[in-house]
Enzyme design. Sequence first.
Site, PDB file in Angstrom:
ATOM      1  N   ILE A 176      -6.103 -10.687   5.592  1.00 45.21           N
ATOM      2  CA  ILE A 176      -6.190 -10.838   7.212  1.00 45.21           C
ATOM      3  C   ILE A 176      -7.706 -10.940   7.580  1.00 45.21           C
ATOM      4  CG2 ILE A 176      -4.162  -9.157   7.406  1.00 45.21           C
ATOM      5  CD1 ILE A 176      -6.370  -6.900   7.699  1.00 45.21           C
ATOM      6  N   TYR A 234     -16.685   3.950   6.531  1.00 38.97           N
ATOM      7  CA  TYR A 234     -15.096   3.758   6.454  1.00 38.97           C
ATOM      8  C   TYR A 234     -14.554   4.056   7.983  1.00 38.97           C
ATOM      9  CZ  TYR A 234     -10.200   4.964   6.047  1.00 38.97           C
ATOM     10  OH  TYR A 234      -8.751   5.164   6.365  1.00 38.97           O
ATOM     11  N   ASP A 252      -8.353   9.920  11.255  1.00 34.04           N
ATOM     12  CA  ASP A 252      -8.856  11.022  11.700  1.00 34.04           C
ATOM     13  C   ASP A 252     -10.708  10.998  11.410  1.00 34.04           C
ATOM     14  OD1 ASP A 252      -8.457  11.265   8.738  1.00 34.04           O
ATOM     15  OD2 ASP A 252      -8.645  13.446   8.828  1.00 34.04           O
ATOM     16  N   GLY A 279       0.793  -1.345   0.005  1.00 33.77           N
ATOM     17  CA  GLY A 279       0.005  -0.037   0.087  1.00 33.77           C
ATOM     18  C   GLY A 279       0.912   1.387  -0.030  1.00 33.77           C
TER      19      GLY A 279
HETATM   20  N1  LIG Z   1      -5.050   7.481   2.683  1.00 34.37           N
HETATM   21  C1  LIG Z   1      -5.375   8.101   3.415  1.00 34.37           C
HETATM   22  O1  LIG Z   1      -5.560   9.446   3.012  1.00 34.37           O
HETATM   23  C2  LIG Z   1      -5.387   7.820   4.841  1.00 34.37           C
HETATM   24  C3  LIG Z   1      -5.722   8.827   5.876  1.00 34.37           C
HETATM   25  C4  LIG Z   1      -5.764   8.393   7.040  1.00 34.37           C
HETATM   26  C5  LIG Z   1      -5.524   7.053   7.426  1.00 34.37           C
HETATM   27  N2  LIG Z   1      -5.232   6.129   6.665  1.00 34.37           N
HETATM   28  C6  LIG Z   1      -4.929   4.925   6.994  1.00 34.37           C
HETATM   29  O2  LIG Z   1      -3.562   4.456   6.780  1.00 34.37           O
HETATM   30  C7  LIG Z   1      -3.407   3.195   6.636  1.00 34.37           C
HETATM   31  C8  LIG Z   1      -2.604   2.913   5.133  1.00 34.37           C
HETATM   32  O3  LIG Z   1      -3.344   3.515   4.037  1.00 34.37           O
HETATM   33  P1  LIG Z   1      -2.948   3.397   2.500  1.00 34.37           P
HETATM   34  O4  LIG Z   1      -3.584   4.770   1.899  1.00 34.37           O
HETATM   35  O5  LIG Z   1      -1.539   3.257   2.588  1.00 34.37           O
HETATM   36  O6  LIG Z   1      -3.794   2.339   2.153  1.00 34.37           O
HETATM   37  P2  LIG Z   1      -3.531   1.469   0.608  1.00 34.37           P
HETATM   38  O7  LIG Z   1      -2.692   2.308  -0.164  1.00 34.37           O
HETATM   39  O8  LIG Z   1      -5.007   1.442   0.191  1.00 34.37           O
HETATM   40  O9  LIG Z   1      -3.183  -0.020   0.968  1.00 34.37           O
HETATM   41  C9  LIG Z   1      -3.961  -0.813   1.726  1.00 34.37           C
HETATM   42  C10 LIG Z   1      -2.960  -2.057   1.684  1.00 34.37           C
HETATM   43  O10 LIG Z   1      -4.057  -3.010   2.482  1.00 34.37           O
HETATM   44  C11 LIG Z   1      -3.819  -4.265   1.785  1.00 34.37           C
HETATM   45  N3  LIG Z   1      -4.914  -5.137   1.987  1.00 34.37           N
HETATM   46  C12 LIG Z   1      -6.087  -4.687   1.722  1.00 34.37           C
HETATM   47  N4  LIG Z   1      -7.140  -5.720   1.941  1.00 34.37           N
HETATM   48  C13 LIG Z   1      -6.250  -6.556   2.489  1.00 34.37           C
HETATM   49  C14 LIG Z   1      -6.684  -7.998   3.283  1.00 34.37           C
HETATM   50  N5  LIG Z   1      -7.848  -8.309   3.124  1.00 34.37           N
HETATM   51  N6  LIG Z   1      -5.659  -8.638   3.827  1.00 34.37           N
HETATM   52  C15 LIG Z   1      -4.369  -8.109   3.602  1.00 34.37           C
HETATM   53  N7  LIG Z   1      -3.925  -7.029   2.969  1.00 34.37           N
HETATM   54  C16 LIG Z   1      -4.863  -6.205   2.534  1.00 34.37           C
HETATM   55  C17 LIG Z   1      -3.576  -3.836   0.224  1.00 34.37           C
HETATM   56  O11 LIG Z   1      -2.846  -5.027  -0.457  1.00 34.37           O
HETATM   57  P3  LIG Z   1      -2.998  -5.214  -1.809  1.00 34.37           P
HETATM   58  O12 LIG Z   1      -2.277  -4.144  -2.590  1.00 34.37           O
HETATM   59  O13 LIG Z   1      -2.528  -6.401  -2.142  1.00 34.37           O
HETATM   60  O14 LIG Z   1      -4.393  -5.116  -2.051  1.00 34.37           O
HETATM   61  C18 LIG Z   1      -2.175  -2.696   0.471  1.00 34.37           C
HETATM   62  O15 LIG Z   1      -1.179  -3.362   0.963  1.00 34.37           O
HETATM   63  C19 LIG Z   1      -4.701   2.496   6.576  1.00 34.37           C
HETATM   64  O16 LIG Z   1      -4.804   1.728   7.678  1.00 34.37           O
HETATM   65  C20 LIG Z   1      -5.642   3.689   6.475  1.00 34.37           C
HETATM   66  O17 LIG Z   1      -6.883   3.625   6.916  1.00 34.37           O
HETATM   67  C21 LIG Z   1      -5.239   6.524   5.561  1.00 34.37           C
END
Ligand SMILES: NC(=O)c1ccc[n+]([C@@H]2O[C@H](COP(=O)([O-])OP(=O)(O)OC[C@H]3O[C@@H](n4cnc5c(N)ncnc54)[C@H](OP(=O)(O)O)[C@@H]3O)[C@@H](O)[C@H]2O)c1
Length: 288
Positions: free
Chosen positions: A38, A126, A103, A11
């Site tokens: 997971i 979400y 947040d 991710g």
């Molecule tokens: N993006 C934002 O603006 C933001 C803001 C606040 C907090 N967050 C939090 O920060 C964290 C990282 O976010 P991100 O934006 O880096 O997320 P992301 O780019 O969408 O990446 C999500 C990751 O989760 C993996 N994944 C999804 N479903 C899964 C499953 N069932 N089993 C195992 N792995 C799984 C995906 O694997 P694949 O690539 O193989 O699908 C990918 O590696 C998350 O907890 C998110 O809630 C994000």
Amino acid sequence: MLKIALIGSTGMLGIDVNSALKGVNFLIKNYNSNNLDIADPQAVNASVNGFKPDYIINCAAYTNVDGAEAEKEKADAVNNIGVQNLAEAALNTGSRIIHISTDYVFDGSKRTPYTEDDEPNPINEYGLSKLRGEEALKNSGASYIILRTSWLYGKNGKNFVNTILKLADSRKKIEVVDDQFGSPTYTKDVAYAISEIIIKDNSKNEIYHLTNEGYTSWYKFAVEIMNVFKRTNCEIIPVSSDKSVRPAKRPVYSVMDNSKIKEDYNIELRPWKDALKKYCNDIGYFII
Ligand SMILES: NC(=O)c1ccc[n+]([C@@H]2O[C@H](COP(=O)([O-])OP(=O)(O)OC[C@H]3O[C@@H](n4cnc5c(N)ncnc54)[C@H](OP(=O)(O)O)[C@@H]3O)[C@@H](O)[C@H]2O)c1
């Protein structure tokens, strides 16, 4: 050597966490949805038991905020049940979990930064699934740190900065909402903080807020992106959120107070404008 299971390694944040940890002497095992779902308790147990990590860093999530409105079971399976599964496995092996949250657990009704003591009250599916994941982890008995971050951007994912840059290359005008406030945060800064936490770990079970310092609106963020990345041919127009109706409601104010992590770990991320400049230096002026 400390053993680390990095969940969500493909991710946007996970890739930067992997890079940050490689600079330190850790044994890292990477997991993503291709080698571990997971949401599957047996698979999680087998993976965690087989490796017996000192730390599980959970960057995996269902992150499609609008998609979660129609796919709430899918969001819950990853963001709640998935965290529950990791926590149960971690309890068996004595692993400590560093879990990433958001947040969007807050409703946005405050007008001063949210502290860790403020009551969450998510206003979209979400946020609700992420809050349930936090609660599951807190109640599991496993050792944990929950890091709530916000408005993430980085090289390896779909995010606001990359979207604005792409649109700016094909449009003369972009309308951006000017009545939602938060703290843009660079994934590399969060990744660095995670490696620091492991090095300085005080073993306490805590929630921490962790964002780049300062806050802005999406509109002002977009204007700053145009300045930093030197785009001059496209105008950013401020609009109210009523003009941009989306499936999921967003909190109008989700600024978080980062003083607790500064106090406990001496971690303070740079101001958001400096982080954006660093991002520009890291990736260059053009997004492919
Ligand atoms: N993006 C934002 O603006 C933001 C803001 C606040 C907090 N967050 C939090 O920060 C964290 C990282 O976010 P991100 O934006 O880096 O997320 P992301 O780019 O969408 O990446 C999500 C990751 O989760 C993996 N994944 C999804 N479903 C899964 C499953 N069932 N089993 C195992 N792995 C799984 C995906 O694997 P694949 O690539 O193989 O699908 C990918 O590696 C998350 O907890 C998110 O809630 C994000």
